[in-house]
Scaffold this active site. Structure first.
Site, PDB file in Angstrom:
ATOM      1  N   ARG A  16     -15.198 -39.772  -1.657  1.00 20.90           N
ATOM      2  CA  ARG A  16     -15.581 -38.529  -1.088  1.00 20.90           C
ATOM      3  C   ARG A  16     -14.854 -38.146   0.276  1.00 20.90           C
ATOM      4  O   ARG A  16     -15.268 -37.241   1.107  1.00 20.90           O
ATOM      5  CB  ARG A  16     -17.378 -38.309  -0.906  1.00 20.90           C
ATOM      6  CG  ARG A  16     -17.834 -38.489  -2.264  1.00 20.90           C
ATOM      7  CD  ARG A  16     -19.120 -37.831  -2.139  1.00 20.90           C
ATOM      8  NE  ARG A  16     -19.780 -38.070  -3.438  1.00 20.90           N
ATOM      9  CZ  ARG A  16     -20.765 -38.926  -3.488  1.00 20.90           C
ATOM     10  NH1 ARG A  16     -21.293 -39.718  -2.669  1.00 20.90           N
ATOM     11  NH2 ARG A  16     -21.446 -39.080  -4.853  1.00 20.90           N
ATOM     12  N   ASP A  46     -16.082 -45.803 -12.080  1.00 19.03           N
ATOM     13  CA  ASP A  46     -16.751 -44.559 -12.344  1.00 19.03           C
ATOM     14  C   ASP A  46     -15.639 -43.802 -13.024  1.00 19.03           C
ATOM     15  O   ASP A  46     -14.336 -43.661 -12.607  1.00 19.03           O
ATOM     16  CB  ASP A  46     -16.708 -43.706 -11.055  1.00 19.03           C
ATOM     17  CG  ASP A  46     -18.227 -43.717 -10.719  1.00 19.03           C
ATOM     18  OD1 ASP A  46     -18.861 -43.047 -11.331  1.00 19.03           O
ATOM     19  OD2 ASP A  46     -18.592 -44.348  -9.700  1.00 19.03           O
ATOM     20  N   LYS A  77     -20.809 -44.227 -14.665  1.00 22.26           N
ATOM     21  CA  LYS A  77     -20.181 -45.493 -14.471  1.00 22.26           C
ATOM     22  C   LYS A  77     -20.150 -46.185 -15.671  1.00 22.26           C
ATOM     23  O   LYS A  77     -20.967 -46.230 -16.555  1.00 22.26           O
ATOM     24  CB  LYS A  77     -21.258 -46.292 -13.553  1.00 22.26           C
ATOM     25  CG  LYS A  77     -20.835 -46.016 -12.255  1.00 22.26           C
ATOM     26  CD  LYS A  77     -21.986 -46.886 -11.386  1.00 22.26           C
ATOM     27  CE  LYS A  77     -21.653 -46.212  -9.865  1.00 22.26           C
ATOM     28  NZ  LYS A  77     -22.200 -44.763  -9.755  1.00 22.26           N
ATOM     29  N   ARG A 127     -32.179 -39.131 -13.272  1.00 24.14           N
ATOM     30  CA  ARG A 127     -31.782 -39.433 -11.815  1.00 24.14           C
ATOM     31  C   ARG A 127     -30.700 -38.502 -11.240  1.00 24.14           C
ATOM     32  O   ARG A 127     -29.761 -38.064 -12.165  1.00 24.14           O
ATOM     33  CB  ARG A 127     -31.187 -40.694 -11.517  1.00 24.14           C
ATOM     34  CG  ARG A 127     -30.081 -41.390 -12.302  1.00 24.14           C
ATOM     35  CD  ARG A 127     -29.992 -42.915 -12.382  1.00 24.14           C
ATOM     36  NE  ARG A 127     -28.730 -43.447 -13.120  1.00 24.14           N
ATOM     37  CZ  ARG A 127     -28.653 -43.480 -14.273  1.00 24.14           C
ATOM     38  NH1 ARG A 127     -29.826 -43.289 -15.121  1.00 24.14           N
ATOM     39  NH2 ARG A 127     -27.640 -44.110 -14.722  1.00 24.14           N
ATOM     40  N   CYS A 137     -20.693 -39.545   8.280  1.00 27.05           N
ATOM     41  CA  CYS A 137     -20.801 -40.904   8.183  1.00 27.05           C
ATOM     42  C   CYS A 137     -20.784 -41.593   9.810  1.00 27.05           C
ATOM     43  O   CYS A 137     -19.987 -41.212  10.399  1.00 27.05           O
ATOM     44  CB  CYS A 137     -19.827 -41.849   7.334  1.00 27.05           C
ATOM     45  SG  CYS A 137     -19.800 -40.837   5.684  1.00 27.05           S
ATOM     46  N   CYS A 196     -12.558 -44.051   0.834  1.00 23.08           N
ATOM     47  CA  CYS A 196     -13.784 -43.255   0.617  1.00 23.08           C
ATOM     48  C   CYS A 196     -13.521 -42.190  -0.593  1.00 23.08           C
ATOM     49  O   CYS A 196     -12.251 -41.613  -0.606  1.00 23.08           O
ATOM     50  CB  CYS A 196     -14.249 -42.317   1.735  1.00 23.08           C
ATOM     51  SG  CYS A 196     -15.513 -41.441   1.036  1.00 23.08           S
ATOM     52  N   CYS A 206     -14.500 -44.819   6.004  1.00 19.97           N
ATOM     53  CA  CYS A 206     -13.843 -45.829   5.281  1.00 19.97           C
ATOM     54  C   CYS A 206     -12.415 -45.212   4.427  1.00 19.97           C
ATOM     55  O   CYS A 206     -12.459 -43.878   4.138  1.00 19.97           O
ATOM     56  CB  CYS A 206     -14.620 -46.363   4.034  1.00 19.97           C
ATOM     57  SG  CYS A 206     -16.210 -46.745   4.309  1.00 19.97           S
ATOM     58  N   ARG A 217     -25.971 -36.304 -13.210  1.00 17.45           N
ATOM     59  CA  ARG A 217     -24.943 -36.731 -14.275  1.00 17.45           C
ATOM     60  C   ARG A 217     -25.703 -37.341 -15.527  1.00 17.45           C
ATOM     61  O   ARG A 217     -25.183 -37.477 -16.431  1.00 17.45           O
ATOM     62  CB  ARG A 217     -24.108 -37.901 -13.476  1.00 17.45           C
ATOM     63  CG  ARG A 217     -22.606 -37.912 -14.001  1.00 17.45           C
ATOM     64  CD  ARG A 217     -21.778 -39.039 -13.180  1.00 17.45           C
ATOM     65  NE  ARG A 217     -21.859 -38.961 -11.808  1.00 17.45           N
ATOM     66  CZ  ARG A 217     -21.195 -38.527 -10.967  1.00 17.45           C
ATOM     67  NH1 ARG A 217     -20.137 -37.768 -11.453  1.00 17.45           N
ATOM     68  NH2 ARG A 217     -21.207 -38.733  -9.535  1.00 17.45           N
ATOM     69  N   TYR A 218     -26.704 -38.179 -15.029  1.00 14.88           N
ATOM     70  CA  TYR A 218     -27.823 -38.697 -15.962  1.00 14.88           C
ATOM     71  C   TYR A 218     -28.906 -38.087 -16.233  1.00 14.88           C
ATOM     72  O   TYR A 218     -29.387 -37.633 -15.171  1.00 14.88           O
ATOM     73  CB  TYR A 218     -27.925 -40.192 -15.621  1.00 14.88           C
ATOM     74  CG  TYR A 218     -26.666 -41.049 -15.192  1.00 14.88           C
ATOM     75  CD1 TYR A 218     -25.931 -41.711 -16.317  1.00 14.88           C
ATOM     76  CD2 TYR A 218     -26.075 -41.037 -13.912  1.00 14.88           C
ATOM     77  CE1 TYR A 218     -24.516 -42.466 -15.814  1.00 14.88           C
ATOM     78  CE2 TYR A 218     -24.976 -41.865 -13.613  1.00 14.88           C
ATOM     79  CZ  TYR A 218     -24.540 -42.514 -14.620  1.00 14.88           C
ATOM     80  OH  TYR A 218     -23.167 -43.219 -14.296  1.00 14.88           O
TER      81      TYR A 218
HETATM   82  S1  SF4 Z   1     -17.496 -44.714   1.498  1.00 10.25           S
HETATM   83 FE1  SF4 Z   1     -17.291 -42.601   2.142  1.00 10.25          FE
HETATM   84  S2  SF4 Z   1     -19.338 -41.800   2.245  1.00 10.25           S
HETATM   85 FE2  SF4 Z   1     -19.416 -43.904   2.176  1.00 10.25          FE
HETATM   86  S3  SF4 Z   1     -19.729 -44.679   4.333  1.00 10.25           S
HETATM   87 FE3  SF4 Z   1     -17.637 -44.750   3.896  1.00 10.25          FE
HETATM   88  S4  SF4 Z   1     -16.624 -42.697   4.294  1.00 10.25           S
HETATM   89 FE4  SF4 Z   1     -18.890 -42.591   4.220  1.00 10.25          FE
END
Ligand code: SF4
Length: 364
Positions: free
Chosen positions: A118, A316, A323, A100, A109, A116, A113, A96-97
């Site tokens: 993603r 983002d 960002k 990096r 994971c 999340c 979460c 993206r940049y």
């Molecule tokens: S935010 Fe998404 S990628 Fe990060 S630990 Fe939680 S579930 Fe996994």
């Protein structure tokens, strides 16, 4: 480190397991089964122990226990909210940049979460796992682009890999002359601190490039004794630590909690780095605040803690545009004074001052 009671030592992955542990209501099971069919669920023993099952508004539960509200997709939400795909030249890489890249090594994971960004890409069975051929092609891409100074390992959670595999990856990256920094984004020290073993720490230190670790946590109660010990192992090994958090409604959207979180990071030798505005991931509207609320909280934080405890509040930009800091701003031009440019500066108490100041004659 403290040991988890062996009877509780399994990660909870199904809604019926959450009900059996008293972490979800049996009446909600049909909805939660629907949520779990679309988005991965995992609650480690360390996280389950932090949840107050008697509190329907528990801020730890809100982050990890699925909710029927996730079945509602709101306007603007989409499966790739920060535009990873638009900036992915080869599988596993997001460029993206100029200086990096993100290197998405794994798609699993320790915990999943509920907010999340993603969430459509992470979890068992998702098609985003990186094959060995794809890994080599991603390394080739990094080798061929000598403007890449920093490689950010993300996923999924890179610390789900074995110490042996991580050591190989760190060595592969460090062997590329222009890669000087390897940054790892992880929730493992908080969610599954027992994974932070001496072997893992040795693998992360590597040689030939400098390792930084960004630790993800959103509430001060996430820092159990085990989590603090895991962070201390990393810091004692000389690995610089920075934080990343997401501003979440009902979790950390009040000044006292944010203050506690930032103080805890600093006490654990983690420099506050990013406070992310909630991304437009599907089914997460119930966890997002407004940007105005985020700015008000950042203003409150400025009045309560030192610069050491200040993260940058960032958004983002959807579509893969990167960002941007979203304030608040403490400086504006004073348009009433035609003579020369002056600024209006707001101090930490909210009082407005002119800069440069005006003396009693009205002169600058
Ligand atoms: S935010 Fe998404 S990628 Fe990060 S630990 Fe939680 S579930 Fe996994």
């Amino acid at each position: 480190m403290n040991r988890i009671d062996p009877k509780l030592a399994a990660t909870l992955r199904r809604p019926d397991e959450l009900v059996a542990r008293g972490l979800a209501r049996a009446a909600d099971l049909p909805d939660l089964e629907q949520v779990a069919a679309r988005y991965a669920v995992a609650v480690t023993p360390d996280i389950a122990e932090l949840i107050d099952a008697g509190d329907p508004a528990d801020p730890i539960a809100r982050q990890f226990i699925p909710s029927a509200e996730e079945l509602i997709t709101s306007a603007g939400e989409n499966a790739d909210p920060i535009g990873d795909d638009a900036r992915s030249p080869v599988a596993g890489i997001v460029h993206r940049y100029p200086d990096r890249v993100l290197f998405k090594l794994v798609h699993v994971c320790a915990v999943y979460c509920r907010f999340c960004f993603r969430r459509e890409m992470v979890g068992p069975g998702k098609a985003t796992a990186l094959s060995e051929d794809a890994y080599q092609a991603a390394l080739d891409y990094i080798r061929q682009h000598d403007e890449i100074w920093e490689v950010i390992l993300t996923g999924g959670d890179p610390l789900m890999l074995s110490a042996r595999r991580l050591a190989e990856i760190m060595a592969d990256l460090a062997a590329i002359d222009h890669v000087k920094i390897i940054r790892i984004h992880t929730r493992v020290p908080i969610a599954d601190p027992a994974r932070v073993t001496p072997e893992l720490v040795a693998a992360l230190r590597g040689e030939g490039a400098t390792t930084w670790i960004a630790v993800h946590a959103n509430h001060p109660r996430e820092f159990s004794a085990n989590a603090r010990a895991a962070c201390a192992c990393l810091a004692d090994a000389g690995i610089p630590l920075v934080s990343q958090s997401v501003l979440l409604r009902g979790v950390n959207d009040d000044a006292a909690t944010l203050e506690g979180l930032m103080r805890t990071f600093v006490e654990c030798r983690i420099k506050p780095y990013y406070l992310h505005h909630g991304d437009l991931a599907p089914g997460t509207a119930h966890l997002r605040t407004s940007i105005e609320q985020g700015q008000a909280l950042m203003r409150a934080l400025r009045g309560r803690v030192s610069g050491l405890c200040q993260p940058e509040y960032v958004l983002d930009v959807p579509g893969g545009h990167g960002k941007v800091p979203v304030g608040p701003s403490y400086l504006s031009q004073d348009r009433d004074l035609a003579r020369e440019t002056r600024y209006r500066v707001v101090d930490y108490c909210g009082e407005v001052h002119l800069y440069p100041p005006i003396d009693n004659d009205g002169r600058g």
